[in-house]
Enzyme design. Structure first.
Site, PDB file in Angstrom:
ATOM      1  CG  HIS A  48      -1.203 -71.828  14.534  1.00 52.65           C
ATOM      2  ND1 HIS A  48      -1.784 -72.963  14.043  1.00 52.65           N
ATOM      3  CD2 HIS A  48      -1.927 -71.476  15.619  1.00 52.65           C
ATOM      4  CE1 HIS A  48      -2.822 -73.279  14.797  1.00 52.65           C
ATOM      5  NE2 HIS A  48      -2.926 -72.402  15.757  1.00 52.65           N
ATOM      6  CG  ASP A  96      -3.272 -67.286  21.982  1.00 49.45           C
ATOM      7  OD1 ASP A  96      -4.389 -66.852  22.316  1.00 49.45           O
ATOM      8  OD2 ASP A  96      -3.028 -68.483  21.831  1.00 49.45           O
TER       9      ASP A  96
END
Ligand code: ACO
Length: 428
Positions: free
Chosen positions: A307, A364
Site C-alpha cells: 500500500h 482488497d
C-alpha cells in the site's frame, strides 16, 4: 518544527511558512516558491511528498496503521455504525441524531428514482462491457438528466445534490449488474435500510421473494464503511481536481470512478481474484507465484499486497479479515480459491522480501474474498468499492468547493527537444 522553513537556492536563502495539523502533521507552505525564487518549482512524481489541500475529513497515519473519519476510529465505526450514518458524518462533519438520520434516509429514498431514459443508455452497452466503464458513463449521464448546476453557496442546493446522488447511485450499481445478467431492472424496497435495499436491488430474482440475510447485510455494511473515505488517494484527488474547474458533482464523480477502476487502485480487488484463479488453474503452486512476484525481471506483482501509505498494516484489512472468516464460516463456503489465498497470505507474511519492504495484505485482498462468497461477480467488485467510496468523494468535493480552492494545475519540468525547425514531409 519551527514556524519558518528556510531553503537555499543558488546561495540565496528563502523563507516559507509552515503548517502543523491537529494530529501534528507538518508541512512547508511552498505556494509562493515559484514567484519568490524566479521560477524554481518542486518535483514530486506520484505526489508522495505533496499535500494538495488542508482537509478535516479523514486522518490516516500509515506507519501506525491509524484511520479515522472526522476523529472517530475506523475500528469503532466498523463495529457500531451504519453506512448511512458514516455517509452523513463524512459529508456534513457530525454523526446525525435520529431525526437528522430519518430525514436524510427519507430524502435519499425520495430522490432514488432514475429517469426511465437511463434504461435506454444501459441497453446500448454490449453485455461484455466492464461494469466500471458502464457506471462511470451512467454517472456522467446523470448530469444530462439533472442539468442545473449546484449553487455551492446554497446549503439547500448542496444537500439536494448529495441526497440525489446517494439515492440514484445504488440503483445504477444494481442495474449495471442486472443488465449484464439479463435480469429485469427494478427498484428494491424503500421500507428497507439503505444497505439491505442495495442487496435486494442486486439479487432479487423476478420469480421469488428476496429474503435479507443479516450476515450478508452486516458484511456489506462493514465493507462499505471501510471503503468510505481514504483521504487524498488517486480517485479522491481526481474528484477534487475535476471539481476544482467547477465541473459539477456528477461529472467529478464519474472521473473518480474511472480513476478507481485501475488495478493499482480499486481494481485491485478484481485483480486479486483473477490472480487467485490463475494460480488455481496453473495447479495451485503458490511458491511459483511468490518467486515471480520477487523476480525483478517479471512484471508480476502479488495483487492485494502493499500500500502506498500503510507501511506496517492496513487497519481495514485487519477488520475485514475477521469479517471474511465469519462470512465464510456462516455461509459454510468451502472454496479452493480461498485455500490459495490463505496459503499466499501465510507465505508472504513470512518471506523476507515482503517483510523487508513492509508489504502486507491490504483491504482488497480480503474484500474480493467476501464479495465472491456473497455471489457478486468478479467484475462487479470495483463497482462495490465505488459504492462505498461515494460518500468520501462527495465529502471531499464539497469541502473543496466550500474552501474555494483554486483550480488544480500542477507544473512540470520540460525535458523534451529544444527549439527546432519544421522539416516538410518530403524532406524527412
Ligand atoms: N508484489 C511484489 N512486489 C511489490 C508489490 C507487490 N504487490 N508491491 C510493491 N512491491 C515492491 C516493489 O517492486 C518495490 O520493490 P523494490 O524496492 O525492490 O524496487 C517495493 O516493493 C516498493 O514498491 P512501490 O511500487 O515503490 O510502492 P508504492 O507505494 O509506490 O506502491 C502499490 C503501492 C501500488 C499499492 C503497490 O504495492 C502494488 O502495486 N500493489 C499491488 C496492487 C494492489 O494491491 N493495489 C491496491 C492498493 S489498496 C487500494 O487502492 C485500496
Amino acid at each position: 518544527m519551527a514556524d519558518i522553513a528556510r531553503l537555499e537556492v543558488n546561495s540565496e536563502v528563502y523563507e516559507f511558512p509552515t503548517y502543523i495539523g491537529t494530529e501534528n502533521e507538518k508541512a512547508i507552505d511552498i505556494s509562493k516558491l515559484r514567484g519568490n525564487t524566479n521560477g524554481v518549482i518542486t518535483i514530486d512524481p506520484g505526489y508522495k511528498n505533496t499535500g494538495a489541500c488542508l482537509s478535516g475529513i479523514t486522518f490516516l497515519e500509515g506507519e501506525k496503521g491509524i484511520l479515522r473519519y472526522r476523529g472517530y476510529s475506523i475500528e469503532e465505526l466498523a463495529d457500531k455504525a451504519d453506512f448511512l450514518e458514516i455517509a452523513y458524518l463524512l459529508i456534513f462533519g457530525e454523526l446525525p441524531n435520529q431525526e437528522q438520520y430519518d430525514k436524510f434516509h427519507s430524502d435519499i429514498k425520495k430522490k432514488s428514482i432514475v429517469d426511465e431514459d437511463v434504461r435506454k443508455i444501459i441497453d446500448a452497452f454490449p453485455k461484455t462491457a466492464h461494469p466500471m466503464g458502464v457506471l462511470s458513463s451512467l454517472t456522467s449521464a446523470l448530469t444530462a438528466f439533472n442539468p442545473s448546476s449546484v449553487n455551492v453557496d446554497s446549503e439547500e442546493d448542496m444537500y439536494n445534490s448529495v441526497v440525489k446522488i446517494l439515492g440514484k447511485f445504488p440503483v445504477l450499481v444494481a442495474w449495471t449488474m442486472r443488465k449484464k445478467q439479463g435480469l429485469p431492472l427494478d427498484y428494491g424496497d424503500s421500507s428497507l435500510g439503505y444497505v439491505e435495499n442495495v442487496l435486494k436491488m442486486m439479487f432479487r430474482q423476478p420469480n421469488e421473494e428476496y429474503v435479507i440475510n443479516p450476515i450478508l447485510s452486516n458484511a456489506l455494511n462493514k465493507l462499505l464503511i471501510l471503503h468510505a473515505d481514504h483521504e487524498q488517494n488517486c480517485s479522491t484527488s481526481t474528484v477534487r481536481i475535476v471539481g476544482s474547474s467547477h465541473a459539477g458533482l456528477f461529472a467529478s464523480l464519474s472521473a473518480g470512478i474511472s480513476a478507481l477502476w485501475g488495478p493499482l487502485h480499486g481494481g485491485a480487488n478484481q485483480a486479486v481474484l483473477e490472480m487467485l484463479k490463475d494460480i488455481q488453474e496453473d495447479g495451485g503452486d503458490t511458491a511459483k507465484y511468490m518467486a515471480k512476484a520477487k523476480d525483478k525481471n517479471d512484471p508480476f506483482r502479488l495483487m492485494g499486497f502493499g500500500h502506498r501509505v500503510y507501511k506496517n498494516f492496513d487497519p481495514r484489512a485487519t477488520i475485514i479479515k475477521v469479517a471474511a472468516d465469519e462470512v465464510l464460516a456462516d455461509l459454510g463456503v468451502d472454496d479452493p480459491i480461498l485455500a490459495i489465498a490463505k496459503g499466499l497470505e501465510q507465505e508472504a507474511l513470512n518471506d523476507p522480501y515482503f517483510v523487508d519492504r513492509k508489504l502486507y495484505p491490504n483491504v482488497d485482498f480480503y474484500s474480493g474474498i467476501i464479495y465472491r462468497a456473497m455471489g457478486i461477480p468478479t467484475e462487479m467488485f470495483t463497482v462495490m468499492f465505488a459504492l462505498g467510496r461515494l460518500p468520501g468523494w462527495i465529502a471531499q468535493w464539497r469541502e473543496m468547493r466550500l474552501m474555494k480552492e483554486p483550480i488544480g494545475r500542477p507544473r512540470q519540468i520540460y525535458t523534451g527537444a529544444t527549439l527546432r525547425t519544421f522539416v516538410p514531409v518530403e524532406k524527412r
